[in-house]
Scaffold this motif. Structure first.
Motif, short mmCIF file in Angstrom:
data_model
loop_
_atom_site.label_atom_id
_atom_site.label_comp_id
_atom_site.label_asym_id
_atom_site.label_seq_id
_atom_site.Cartn_x
_atom_site.Cartn_y
_atom_site.Cartn_z
N GLY A 1 0.86 -1.17 0.00
CA GLY A 1 0.00 0.00 0.00
C GLY A 1 0.90 1.22 0.00
O GLY A 1 1.64 1.46 0.96
N VAL A 2 0.87 1.98 -1.09
CA VAL A 2 1.79 3.11 -1.25
C VAL A 2 1.13 4.37 -0.69
O VAL A 2 0.40 5.07 -1.40
CB VAL A 2 2.18 3.29 -2.73
CG1 VAL A 2 3.24 4.39 -2.87
CG2 VAL A 2 2.71 1.99 -3.31
N GLY A 3 1.35 4.65 0.58
CA GLY A 3 0.79 5.85 1.17
C GLY A 3 0.03 5.59 2.45
O GLY A 3 -0.57 4.52 2.65
N TYR A 4 0.05 6.60 3.33
CA TYR A 4 -0.59 6.49 4.64
C TYR A 4 -2.08 6.24 4.57
O TYR A 4 -2.69 5.72 5.50
CB TYR A 4 -0.34 7.78 5.45
CG TYR A 4 -1.03 8.99 4.88
CD1 TYR A 4 -2.34 9.31 5.23
CD2 TYR A 4 -0.37 9.84 3.98
CE1 TYR A 4 -2.98 10.41 4.70
CE2 TYR A 4 -1.01 10.94 3.45
CZ TYR A 4 -2.31 11.24 3.80
OH TYR A 4 -2.95 12.32 3.26
N ALA A 5 -2.71 6.60 3.45
CA ALA A 5 -4.16 6.46 3.33
C ALA A 5 -4.62 5.01 3.42
O ALA A 5 -5.79 4.73 3.69
CB ALA A 5 -4.66 7.07 2.01
N TYR A 6 -3.71 4.07 3.22
CA TYR A 6 -4.07 2.66 3.27
C TYR A 6 -3.98 2.06 4.68
O TYR A 6 -4.23 0.86 4.85
CB TYR A 6 -3.17 1.86 2.33
CG TYR A 6 -3.51 2.03 0.87
CD1 TYR A 6 -4.59 1.37 0.29
CD2 TYR A 6 -2.75 2.87 0.06
CE1 TYR A 6 -4.91 1.54 -1.04
CE2 TYR A 6 -3.07 3.05 -1.29
CZ TYR A 6 -4.15 2.37 -1.83
OH TYR A 6 -4.47 2.55 -3.15
N ALA A 7 -3.64 2.85 5.67
CA ALA A 7 -3.41 2.30 7.01
C ALA A 7 -4.62 1.55 7.58
O ALA A 7 -4.51 0.40 8.00
CB ALA A 7 -2.98 3.41 7.96
N GLY B 1 12.95 0.88 0.22
CA GLY B 1 12.07 0.23 1.17
C GLY B 1 11.19 -0.83 0.53
O GLY B 1 11.01 -1.93 1.08
N VAL B 2 10.64 -0.51 -0.64
CA VAL B 2 9.78 -1.46 -1.35
C VAL B 2 10.60 -2.66 -1.83
O VAL B 2 10.19 -3.82 -1.69
CB VAL B 2 9.06 -0.77 -2.53
CG1 VAL B 2 8.35 -1.81 -3.42
CG2 VAL B 2 8.05 0.25 -2.01
N ASN C 1 2.11 -9.88 9.81
CA ASN C 1 2.39 -10.01 8.38
C ASN C 1 2.45 -8.65 7.69
O ASN C 1 2.19 -8.54 6.49
CB ASN C 1 1.32 -10.88 7.71
CG ASN C 1 -0.10 -10.36 7.90
OD1 ASN C 1 -0.40 -9.71 8.90
ND2 ASN C 1 -0.97 -10.65 6.95
N VAL C 2 2.80 -7.60 8.45
CA VAL C 2 2.86 -6.25 7.88
C VAL C 2 4.22 -5.61 8.13
O VAL C 2 4.72 -5.58 9.27
CB VAL C 2 1.76 -5.33 8.47
CG1 VAL C 2 1.85 -3.94 7.83
CG2 VAL C 2 0.38 -5.93 8.24
N ASP C 3 4.81 -5.09 7.05
CA ASP C 3 6.06 -4.32 7.13
C ASP C 3 5.70 -2.85 6.98
O ASP C 3 5.21 -2.42 5.93
CB ASP C 3 7.01 -4.75 6.01
CG ASP C 3 8.31 -3.97 6.00
OD1 ASP C 3 8.70 -3.45 7.07
OD2 ASP C 3 8.95 -3.89 4.93
N PHE D 1 2.05 -8.01 3.71
CA PHE D 1 1.65 -6.67 3.32
C PHE D 1 2.73 -5.67 3.73
O PHE D 1 3.36 -5.81 4.79
CB PHE D 1 0.34 -6.27 3.99
CG PHE D 1 -0.86 -7.04 3.52
CD1 PHE D 1 -1.69 -6.52 2.54
CD2 PHE D 1 -1.15 -8.29 4.06
CE1 PHE D 1 -2.80 -7.24 2.10
CE2 PHE D 1 -2.26 -9.01 3.63
CZ PHE D 1 -3.08 -8.48 2.64
N GLY D 2 2.91 -4.66 2.92
CA GLY D 2 3.82 -3.56 3.26
C GLY D 2 3.07 -2.25 3.11
O GLY D 2 2.25 -2.11 2.20
N ILE D 3 3.32 -1.31 3.99
CA ILE D 3 2.70 0.00 3.86
C ILE D 3 3.77 1.07 3.98
O ILE D 3 4.66 1.00 4.84
CB ILE D 3 1.58 0.22 4.90
CG1 ILE D 3 0.88 1.56 4.62
CG2 ILE D 3 2.11 0.15 6.34
CD1 ILE D 3 -0.45 1.72 5.34
N VAL D 4 3.70 2.04 3.09
CA VAL D 4 4.66 3.14 3.08
C VAL D 4 4.06 4.34 3.82
O VAL D 4 2.92 4.72 3.58
CB VAL D 4 5.01 3.54 1.64
CG1 VAL D 4 6.03 4.69 1.63
CG2 VAL D 4 5.56 2.35 0.86
#
Length: 350
Positions: free
Chosen positions: A109-115, A289-290, A141-143, A130-133
């Motif tokens: 998820g590219v961006g805080y909006a996906y938190a 990071g990605v 299971n989240v980076d 899952f990864g969130i930037v």
């Protein structure tokens, strides 16, 4: 930080992909970048972009570079979906769910909006990484991929203070959210620590849940032009693709400088005609990071928890393309050293 393993990829039914396009409110970029490897053994990357998507010449493009590098090294497939400014929380949750249902792993998820949406979806798909930037989401299971934007922005402020001739600079933010406030805080502090007499104008393009400020080059251009008309001659913009408009405005004024963000915008082909007006860029290595995250999943040891890419770790930096800051590099290096050793504490709020 670069660690992790190969997951066998599931075949993706065309019906599932059709559902993805329908449920997420497809944009023209929804299917771009999807290039199956054909052997079924490569990593399958799901990218849920913020507004602007691939081609914003800034934040999303940096994330895309990291995924592209991972795809090239590990083969496989990238599926891209792009947010719209009209998105609701349900839209974001559906976008992530569709990628998970279609077998993509990892999903970024590219961006805080996906938190908020990732918090829910990651819990539903515990076997998917899952990864969130730019945000922190709790989950095994989240980076959470984060950066010290304020530190890089401090250096941008030092550069602006040393280069301004009018003793008047500006900052244009996309949306007045805590993340972008970090850019403002660091920049203003860098300016004022260098010369407290310099005037700093600040303006945000949208507010609250309205994310149009990240994808409105016309608004960026108008805001920058207003600052230029008021006497500013260096303008730093942290606003996604809206910053392209700001750079255009600055390029129209002789002697004025733009400071780019996220990507090294001097080297972005779409901005080539303005590059001689781009003093530097506060590069935020989202690509690193990605890439680290995808690599970790490919290697079978998925990164999880909060991973911070700081100035000390080259997570943020000032670009030197064009050579326009060569004459002040020693002072920038001095400021960088003080931030790293703790002599300078950079604020995260204005």
């Amino acid at each position: 930080m670069r660690r992790v393993a190969k997951l066998s990829a599931a075949c993706i039914a065309s019906a599932a992909l059709a559902l993805t396009a329908t449920a997420c409110g497809s944009t023209s970029s929804d299917n771009e970048g999807s290039s199956p490897s054909g052997d079924g053994k490569g990593v399958k990357i799901g990218l849920a972009f913020d507004v602007g998507g691939r081609g914003d010449r800034s934040f999303n493009d940096s994330a895309a570079r990291g995924a592209d590098q991972a795809k090239k090294e590990f083969s496989g497939d990238i599926k891209e979906l792009t947010a719209k400014t009209s998105d609701t929380e349900a839209d974001r949750e559906q976008r992530l769910s569709d990628l998970a249902e279609a077998g993509y792993n990892p999903i970024v998820g590219v961006g805080y909006a996906y938190a908020a949406s990732m918090t829910k979806v990651a819990a539903k798909y515990p076997k998917t990484s899952f990864g969130i930037v730019d945000s922190v989401v709790e989950g095994k299971n989240v980076d959470s991929i984060n950066f010290t934007e304020e530190q890089g922005s401090y250096l941008a402020g030092v550069a602006a203070a040393l280069k301004t001739k009018s003793k008047h600079v500006g900052f244009v933010g996309g949306v007045d959210v805590p993340l972008i406030k970090k850019f403002e805080a660091g920049y203003v502090q860098g300016v004022k620590d260098t010369n407290p007499k310099i005037k700093v104008d600040t303006q945000y393009l949208s507010h609250g849940s309205d994310t149009s400020g990240f994808a409105s080059p016309d608004k960026g251009k108008e805001a920058a032009q207003g600052m230029l008309d008021n006497g500013a001659d260096v303008i730093y913009t942290a606003a996604g693709s809206s910053g392209n408009g700001a750079i255009e405005a600055v390029a129209g004024k002789k002697g004025a400088w733009a400071i780019g963000v996220d990507s090294d915008q001097y080297n972005i082909p779409g901005l080539a005609k303005y590059k001689n007006s781009i003093l530097t860029s506060m590069v935020k290595n989202v690509d690193v990071g990605v890439y680290d995250f995808v690599k970790s999943v490919h290697e079978g040891k998925p990164l999880a928890g909060t991973n911070v890419y700081s100035l000390a770790k080259d997570g943020v930096k000032l670009s030197t393309s064009g050579g326009f800051i060569n004459d002040i590099q020693s002072k920038l290096d001095e400021a960088k050293k003080k931030i790293i050793d703790g002599s300078i504490k950079v604020k995260t709020t204005p």
